[in-house]
Design an enzyme around this catalytic site. Sequence first.
Site, PDB file in Angstrom:
ATOM      1  N   CYS A   2     143.744  49.997  13.351  1.00 33.90           N
ATOM      2  CA  CYS A   2     143.559  48.590  13.622  1.00 33.90           C
ATOM      3  C   CYS A   2     143.165  48.446  15.080  1.00 33.90           C
ATOM      4  O   CYS A   2     143.116  49.416  15.819  1.00 33.90           O
ATOM      5  CB  CYS A   2     144.843  47.813  13.338  1.00 33.90           C
ATOM      6  SG  CYS A   2     145.500  48.062  11.664  1.00 33.90           S
ATOM      7  N   ARG A  27     137.328  49.312  13.679  1.00 34.71           N
ATOM      8  CA  ARG A  27     138.637  49.950  13.507  1.00 34.71           C
ATOM      9  C   ARG A  27     139.449  49.303  12.396  1.00 34.71           C
ATOM     10  O   ARG A  27     140.487  49.834  11.995  1.00 34.71           O
ATOM     11  CB  ARG A  27     139.424  49.879  14.812  1.00 34.71           C
ATOM     12  CG  ARG A  27     138.802  50.625  15.980  1.00 34.71           C
ATOM     13  CD  ARG A  27     139.613  50.437  17.242  1.00 34.71           C
ATOM     14  NE  ARG A  27     140.913  51.062  17.141  1.00 34.71           N
ATOM     15  CZ  ARG A  27     141.242  52.221  17.692  1.00 34.71           C
ATOM     16  NH1 ARG A  27     140.342  52.885  18.386  1.00 34.71           N
ATOM     17  NH2 ARG A  27     142.438  52.715  17.563  1.00 34.71           N
ATOM     18  N   TRP A  78     143.423  46.820   9.454  1.00 36.47           N
ATOM     19  CA  TRP A  78     143.085  47.674   8.312  1.00 36.47           C
ATOM     20  C   TRP A  78     144.401  47.913   7.582  1.00 36.47           C
ATOM     21  O   TRP A  78     145.333  48.510   8.130  1.00 36.47           O
ATOM     22  CB  TRP A  78     142.466  48.981   8.783  1.00 36.47           C
ATOM     23  CG  TRP A  78     141.933  49.839   7.668  1.00 36.47           C
ATOM     24  CD1 TRP A  78     140.703  49.780   7.090  1.00 36.47           C
ATOM     25  CD2 TRP A  78     142.633  50.895   6.991  1.00 36.47           C
ATOM     26  NE1 TRP A  78     140.578  50.737   6.110  1.00 36.47           N
ATOM     27  CE2 TRP A  78     141.749  51.430   6.022  1.00 36.47           C
ATOM     28  CE3 TRP A  78     143.908  51.450   7.111  1.00 36.47           C
ATOM     29  CZ2 TRP A  78     142.106  52.480   5.188  1.00 36.47           C
ATOM     30  CZ3 TRP A  78     144.264  52.492   6.269  1.00 36.47           C
ATOM     31  CH2 TRP A  78     143.366  53.000   5.322  1.00 36.47           C
ATOM     32  N   ASN A 106     149.602  48.300  16.048  1.00 38.02           N
ATOM     33  CA  ASN A 106     148.843  49.361  15.384  1.00 38.02           C
ATOM     34  C   ASN A 106     149.802  50.487  15.049  1.00 38.02           C
ATOM     35  O   ASN A 106     150.713  50.785  15.829  1.00 38.02           O
ATOM     36  CB  ASN A 106     147.747  49.916  16.288  1.00 38.02           C
ATOM     37  CG  ASN A 106     146.613  48.940  16.503  1.00 38.02           C
ATOM     38  OD1 ASN A 106     146.538  47.899  15.866  1.00 38.02           O
ATOM     39  ND2 ASN A 106     145.726  49.283  17.423  1.00 38.02           N
ATOM     40  N   GLY A 107     149.580  51.165  13.936  1.00 40.18           N
ATOM     41  CA  GLY A 107     150.419  52.315  13.590  1.00 40.18           C
ATOM     42  C   GLY A 107     151.278  52.043  12.380  1.00 40.18           C
ATOM     43  O   GLY A 107     151.060  51.089  11.629  1.00 40.18           O
ATOM     44  N   GLU A 498     129.180  67.626   3.667  1.00 40.90           N
ATOM     45  CA  GLU A 498     129.013  66.470   4.533  1.00 40.90           C
ATOM     46  C   GLU A 498     128.061  65.449   3.909  1.00 40.90           C
ATOM     47  O   GLU A 498     128.298  64.236   3.992  1.00 40.90           O
ATOM     48  CB  GLU A 498     128.515  66.914   5.909  1.00 40.90           C
ATOM     49  CG  GLU A 498     128.228  65.793   6.889  1.00 40.90           C
ATOM     50  CD  GLU A 498     129.435  64.966   7.257  1.00 40.90           C
ATOM     51  OE1 GLU A 498     129.240  63.893   7.868  1.00 40.90           O
ATOM     52  OE2 GLU A 498     130.580  65.347   6.940  1.00 40.90           O
ATOM     53  N   LYS A 502     129.018  61.546   3.016  1.00 41.85           N
ATOM     54  CA  LYS A 502     128.271  60.397   3.513  1.00 41.85           C
ATOM     55  C   LYS A 502     127.888  59.460   2.373  1.00 41.85           C
ATOM     56  O   LYS A 502     127.995  58.242   2.485  1.00 41.85           O
ATOM     57  CB  LYS A 502     127.001  60.854   4.247  1.00 41.85           C
ATOM     58  CG  LYS A 502     127.257  61.418   5.620  1.00 41.85           C
ATOM     59  CD  LYS A 502     127.700  60.334   6.590  1.00 41.85           C
ATOM     60  CE  LYS A 502     128.482  60.931   7.748  1.00 41.85           C
ATOM     61  NZ  LYS A 502     129.844  61.332   7.400  1.00 41.85           N
ATOM     62  N   GLU A 505     130.976  57.614   1.149  1.00 38.80           N
ATOM     63  CA  GLU A 505     131.536  56.670   2.108  1.00 38.80           C
ATOM     64  C   GLU A 505     130.840  55.322   2.091  1.00 38.80           C
ATOM     65  O   GLU A 505     131.504  54.283   2.158  1.00 38.80           O
ATOM     66  CB  GLU A 505     131.441  57.249   3.527  1.00 38.80           C
ATOM     67  CG  GLU A 505     132.468  58.311   3.850  1.00 38.80           C
ATOM     68  CD  GLU A 505     132.292  58.839   5.261  1.00 38.80           C
ATOM     69  OE1 GLU A 505     133.306  58.960   5.963  1.00 38.80           O
ATOM     70  OE2 GLU A 505     131.144  59.125   5.662  1.00 38.80           O
ATOM     71  N   HIS A 521     129.906  78.403 -12.777  1.00 38.78           N
ATOM     72  CA  HIS A 521     131.343  78.551 -12.984  1.00 38.78           C
ATOM     73  C   HIS A 521     132.027  77.217 -13.282  1.00 38.78           C
ATOM     74  O   HIS A 521     133.229  77.078 -13.111  1.00 38.78           O
ATOM     75  CB  HIS A 521     131.988  79.208 -11.760  1.00 38.78           C
ATOM     76  CG  HIS A 521     131.489  80.594 -11.498  1.00 38.78           C
ATOM     77  ND1 HIS A 521     131.765  81.649 -12.335  1.00 38.78           N
ATOM     78  CD2 HIS A 521     130.710  81.095 -10.507  1.00 38.78           C
ATOM     79  CE1 HIS A 521     131.195  82.742 -11.876  1.00 38.78           C
ATOM     80  NE2 HIS A 521     130.542  82.436 -10.764  1.00 38.78           N
ATOM     81  N   LYS A 620     137.261  53.338  11.097  1.00 41.42           N
ATOM     82  CA  LYS A 620     136.659  54.395  11.898  1.00 41.42           C
ATOM     83  C   LYS A 620     137.685  55.371  12.452  1.00 41.42           C
ATOM     84  O   LYS A 620     137.577  56.571  12.278  1.00 41.42           O
ATOM     85  CB  LYS A 620     135.864  53.755  13.046  1.00 41.42           C
ATOM     86  CG  LYS A 620     135.194  54.759  13.977  1.00 41.42           C
ATOM     87  CD  LYS A 620     134.089  55.520  13.277  1.00 41.42           C
ATOM     88  CE  LYS A 620     133.343  56.450  14.196  1.00 41.42           C
ATOM     89  NZ  LYS A 620     132.355  57.248  13.488  1.00 41.42           N
TER      90      LYS A 620
END
Length: 625
Positions: A2, A27, A78, A106-107, A498, A502, A505, A521, A620
């Site tokens: 946040c 954030r 968030w 925050n946290g 990666e 992307k 996301e 396999h 983020k």
Amino acid sequence: MCGIVAALADQDITPFLVDGLRRLEYRGYDSAGLAVMAPAKSPSAGQVKRFRAVGRVAELAKQVKDCHANLGIAHTRWATHGAVTEDNAHPHLSMGQGLEICLVHNGIIENHASLRQSLKQAGYVFCSQTDTEVVAHLLHQTRLQTNSLLEALQKVQGQLQGAYAIAAISSQDPQSLVATRLGAPLILGVGQKPSDVFLASDASALVSQTQDLIYLEDGDLVLLERETPGAVIRQTLVDRSGQPVQRTVSRTSLSSDDVALGPYAHYMQKEMAEQPGALANTLEMVVGASSLSAGLFGHGAASVFEQTEHVLILACGTSFHAGLVARYWLESVAEIPCTVEIASEYRYRKSVPLPKTLVITISQSGETADTLAALEHAKSQGLNQTLAICNVPESSLIRASTLRFLTRAGPEIGVASTKAFTTQLAALFLLSLTLAKTRQRLSQAEEQAHLNALRHLPAALTAVLAAEPAFADWAKRFVNKSHALFLGRGIHYPIALEGALKLKEISYIHAEAYAAGELKHGPLALVDADMPVVAVAPNDQLLEKLRSNLEEVRARGGELYVIADQGTDFTAGDGVHVIALGDHAGLLSPILHVVPLQLLAYHVALARGNDVDKPRNLAKSVTVE
């Protein structure tokens, strides 16, 4: 995950709070809110005025356009505890017995359940599902029993378990702002006038007012107060034991222009375009050098590298993928064994610490909670030779590490990491070469060849970015897809990982990545005409192996999208789409081949109408476990 912004100043601070929240919206963007102390000459002087809104900061801005104040706190959220509702939005308020306490946090407070039960028994009524409201009520209860807001916060701090950054105001202290941190970042901004002080969880929120910053240490508590509006602000800074401390004022090179969107439609688009420059900045110290020096990684790096017999890399998400690429470089170039661990898992299993291990942590922000915790766990096992690869010079990760390398990518706002990843790879390649040289595994001719390749890297990346229209055309074919498969071999398997990340996301298409040799396999069962298969096809020693794997896909009716080097002889045709880049870049090929996957994800998300910079459910900077 946040964002916090706060201020005590001569000026009207509401525009600063709103602007700061906009800059921190990457954030957290589930909800936003602010609280101010009503000015001394207003009818509601000494009262807390609170505004909250679900959704983006723009919704909050509509509410506060006529709000004026000199003291206030603000937050963009968030969600971690509780749904996305106005009741759960910050700031949280505790009232009663002539006292209003309002705070942002925050946290995560890990012992919130037991504290909640105790506060309920004391008569406090909870209006939200959050752990933060527990702190508000606890601070209210404690302020009624103490002589100052700072003393109250210090007593509350001793009862909290978990990670937090907290800023609070009180109707009983109408010219005071108090804050503390433990495990979550918090920064003081020293204004140009002694009557102005600002506070935020990220430097980007402060640069519109000041570049002189004080980074609070874990456990620090700060009280900002003045006698009357306009008076000089007194700053009291103490550590967790209550002893006065002084922290260094740092001047940040970050400017408002650095975090401005400029002519781009999205931050992700801007940051992809900035990659050649970011790489040039990261490599600046070696571009003009005739040889590599261990000093690139900090004082004492040479002696640490000489003793290193094993490397342990700790990282999360995209940074973890950078670590996977680095393992290939470290083992093939430096000939040193390397283990790569997901930071969020590492400390929860019993592992065997190997002596003479160099622990490398990778993080864009340097505040990733899981990576910081993994680093501390490694140290607790006696692994004290540590190196941080990070984009933020004043971050917790940098301060907690013996050695460090700054990637100099500049601020990265888009949630989906782009330039942070490519600069991390460049840093890790430099490290691999330096360790190889220290271990006498690198000849002078090889060193010069690698340095020349690095110098050419920004230009090569610019050429790759020029192919963006072709990837935008590919994106049209992905718009209505629900699944995608990414393939790579060898050092390009992490690049496939990666690429899949992307796409997941920001486009919300389910994507998986596999080493191409693993197709038969199991994953081959998924392949059909509705499953696009994206293949990274460099012109390396595994090309023919990869070609055979792709034939398996075509034989099952799969549609191929091949990103190839020149000279690979892939031919576009029915069910096969090919985009050829430049010549094979050797060991640096992963840095070039990941950019097309970034471009593809961006344009697919764009075509699907998604918010590219603020994908759902993500933020983020992951500063909580």
